[in-house]
Design an enzyme around this catalytic site. Structure first.
Site, PDB file in Angstrom:
ATOM      1  N   GLN A 272      -4.555  -5.320   6.631  1.00 34.40           N
ATOM      2  CA  GLN A 272      -5.437  -6.411   5.783  1.00 34.40           C
ATOM      3  C   GLN A 272      -5.427  -7.820   6.577  1.00 34.40           C
ATOM      4  OE1 GLN A 272      -7.738  -5.470   3.609  1.00 34.40           O
ATOM      5  NE2 GLN A 272      -7.209  -3.460   3.457  1.00 34.40           N
TER       6      GLN A 272
ATOM      7  N   LYS B 275     -10.657  -1.373  10.252  1.00 36.86           N
ATOM      8  CA  LYS B 275     -10.942  -2.479   9.481  1.00 36.86           C
ATOM      9  C   LYS B 275     -11.193  -4.039  10.415  1.00 36.86           C
ATOM     10  CE  LYS B 275      -7.524  -0.825   6.236  1.00 36.86           C
ATOM     11  NZ  LYS B 275      -8.220  -0.272   5.172  1.00 36.86           N
TER      12      LYS B 275
ATOM     13  N   CYS C 156      -4.645   2.257  -3.678  1.00 38.86           N
ATOM     14  CA  CYS C 156      -3.455   3.040  -3.087  1.00 38.86           C
ATOM     15  C   CYS C 156      -2.451   2.105  -3.412  1.00 38.86           C
ATOM     16  CB  CYS C 156      -3.520   3.026  -1.535  1.00 38.86           C
ATOM     17  SG  CYS C 156      -4.863   4.489  -1.295  1.00 38.86           S
TER      18      CYS C 156
ATOM     19  N   HIS D 100       0.947  -1.189   0.084  1.00 40.39           N
ATOM     20  CA  HIS D 100       0.088  -0.059   0.189  1.00 40.39           C
ATOM     21  C   HIS D 100       0.890   1.319   0.147  1.00 40.39           C
ATOM     22  CE1 HIS D 100      -2.872   2.946   1.848  1.00 40.39           C
ATOM     23  NE2 HIS D 100      -3.619   2.114   1.512  1.00 40.39           N
TER      24      HIS D 100
ATOM     25  N   ASP E 179       2.842  -4.743   8.216  1.00 41.24           N
ATOM     26  CA  ASP E 179       1.693  -4.027   7.824  1.00 41.24           C
ATOM     27  C   ASP E 179       0.543  -5.008   8.065  1.00 41.24           C
ATOM     28  OD1 ASP E 179      -0.274  -2.901   6.953  1.00 41.24           O
ATOM     29  OD2 ASP E 179       0.526  -1.846   5.231  1.00 41.24           O
TER      30      ASP E 179
HETATM   31  N1  PMP Z   1      -1.705  -0.945   4.404  1.00 42.98           N
HETATM   32  C1  PMP Z   1      -2.799  -1.528   3.934  1.00 42.98           C
HETATM   33  C2  PMP Z   1      -2.325  -2.844   3.524  1.00 42.98           C
HETATM   34  C3  PMP Z   1      -4.160  -1.233   3.887  1.00 42.98           C
HETATM   35  O1  PMP Z   1      -4.955  -1.836   3.214  1.00 42.98           O
HETATM   36  C4  PMP Z   1      -4.349   0.258   4.279  1.00 42.98           C
HETATM   37  C5  PMP Z   1      -5.832   0.815   4.163  1.00 42.98           C
HETATM   38  N2  PMP Z   1      -6.443   0.689   3.119  1.00 42.98           N
HETATM   39  C6  PMP Z   1      -3.492   0.892   4.935  1.00 42.98           C
HETATM   40  C7  PMP Z   1      -1.886   0.377   5.100  1.00 42.98           C
HETATM   41  C8  PMP Z   1      -3.512   2.311   5.539  1.00 42.98           C
HETATM   42  O2  PMP Z   1      -4.425   2.334   6.657  1.00 42.98           O
HETATM   43  P1  PMP Z   1      -5.040   3.654   7.251  1.00 42.98           P
HETATM   44  O3  PMP Z   1      -5.601   4.404   6.137  1.00 42.98           O
HETATM   45  O4  PMP Z   1      -6.042   3.042   8.375  1.00 42.98           O
HETATM   46  O5  PMP Z   1      -3.711   4.315   7.944  1.00 42.98           O
END
Ligand code: PMP
Length: 405
Positions: A202, A225, A363, A121, A199
């Site tokens: 997910q 999430k 993203c 991401h 991270d």
């Molecule tokens: N890493 C991953 C794999 C994600 O899917 C996301 C959210 N889509 C994020 C980071 C960022 O999370 P947040 O916007 O809650 O900070």
């Protein structure tokens, strides 16, 4: 076993209509929905004990402090962290990653190497690029194959070396659903003395990660999430690393003594928790975790796999539909396109029919570049979704295809 009929009663939003149709919510990888039990905790906080924490002698402040610190312990227990102060409350995954990336500015030097995976991401790419700009460190990338699996041979043989200081990888890819072999990544990085941040944004909705067994140095998660509120999350860090990193933000709460000559910092976790935190958010995050644990992560994973298998089969029956991300280990996320139809057009028609999916690059632009596509339609399932809802999506897709082809 999941009793989905009963579970759905816990989620008031699932009763609403969108564009005159019953809502089918398949954007769970972006944000999960919130059960009444968590909504009640939020209402209770603001109705009964809203107060600033840690500093007050009065009853409300003490009550709020106790509940906030209990929430930290619930989260510690959930991820099996050795100590409660290894759980730092953040505003989410992005905040946690930036906190660590900022801390490493003073620990890296020119020529040091950082490894990331090809399926990150943006929030697990950009902070490290900024760190490289500040320090002169070099960013290297673990490539992937067309199934959306990391090329681990390249990682072991061509990338890892005694120059590697940090490795960053997501536990589960948001765009492809791939579950990455993080234990192998972590163990190999530790052999060359590198620290590892995983991270978990997910993974957290589907997998209960044991941070001691996996042995990562940092793990980051967002509450929104996992049935919790937005703007809240945690960074898990091993005590030795959190002690080594400098504070991220200065302010109240994170100090021991302040004078104009010199300030000393508070002990963990407060050193990284400057200012008034999202108190209700932390408490509600723990409530979301409690809710999911009451259902059970094994039951959640096996039910979601049933949904994944069913949806994959139904979708592949649509002529011209291609799924991106076919790794052997996947969570309930399906990214796809139909022929050359733009994903945005499909998403818009699905929305008119009450079906919420995500469209675009998720993203994760490097993944889209790899597959040479502008984006995908992404349907992501949760334990409160049903096969009937998948049928509604498939029928909506057939309608969209008929209109757009
Ligand atoms: N890493 C991953 C794999 C994600 O899917 C996301 C959210 N889509 C994020 C980071 C960022 O999370 P947040 O916007 O809650 O900070």
């Amino acid at each position: 076993m999941i009793n989905v009929t009963n579970i759905r009663k816990d989620f008031p939003i699932l009763n609403r209509e969108v564009n005159g149709k019953p809502l089918v919510y398949f954007d769970n990888a972006a944000t999960s929905q919130t059960p009444q039990q968590v909504i009640d905790v939020i209402v209770d906080y603001y109705s009964n004990y809203n107060a600033n924490i840690h500093r007050g002698v009065h009853a409300l402040s003490q009550e709020a402090t106790d509940k906030y610190e209990q929430a930290r312990q619930t989260i510690q227990k959930h991820f099996n962290a050795a100590k409660a102060h290894e759980i730092i409350f953040t505003s989410g995954t992005t905040h946690g990653i930036n906190l660590v990336a900022n801390g490493f500015s003073s620990l890296l030097k020119k020529g040091d190497e950082i490894i990331v995976s090809a399926m990150e991401h943006h929030s697990n790419i950009v902070p490290w690029q900024m760190l490289c700009e500040r320090t002169g460190a070099i960013l290297k990338v673990i490539p992937m194959n067309l199934e959306g699996e990391l090329l681990m041979d390249v990682y072991h043989t061509n990338l890892l070396s005694d120059k590697t200081k940090l490795v960053f990888c997501n536990h589960v890819s948001n765009a492809l659903g791939t579950v990455n072999p993080i234990k192998e990544i972590i163990d190999a990085a530790h052999k060359v003395g590198a620290a590892v941040l995983i991270d978990g944004a997910q993974a957290a909705p589907h997998i209960k990660a044991d941070v001691q067994a996996l042995d990562m140095d940092f793990y980051v998660v967002s509450a929104h999430k996992i049935c919790g509120p937005t703007g809240e999350g945690i960074l898990y860090g091993k005590e030795e690393w959190l002690n080594k990193l400098p504070p991220y933000q200065g302010g109240g709460e994170m100090i021991a003594e302040v004078s104009f000559e010199k300030t000393t910092y508070a002990a963990l976790p407060h050193k990284f928790e400057a200012g008034t935190p999202n108190i209700c958010g932390g408490i509600a995050m723990a409530a979301g975790i409690d809710y999911m644990n009451a259902i059970g992560f094994d039951a959640i994973a096996s039910y979601e796999h049933e949904l994944l298998d069913y949806a994959t089969e139904q979708l592949l029956a649509i002529e011209g539909l291609k799924i991106y991300g076919t790794a052997k280990e996947k969570t309930a996320v399906i990214s796809f396109n139909i022929g050359v139809i733009h994903p945005y057009d499909i998403g818009s028609i699905l929305d008119k029919l009450g079906v919420a999916v995500r469209t675009g690059h998720h993203c994760a632009q490097p993944i889209m570049d790899f597959f040479k596509i502008p984006g995908t339609v992404r349907a992501s399932f949760s334990f409160y979704n049903t096969k009937e809802e998948i049928d509604v999506m498939v029928a909506a897709l057939m309608r969209a295809k008929g209109m757009l082809e």
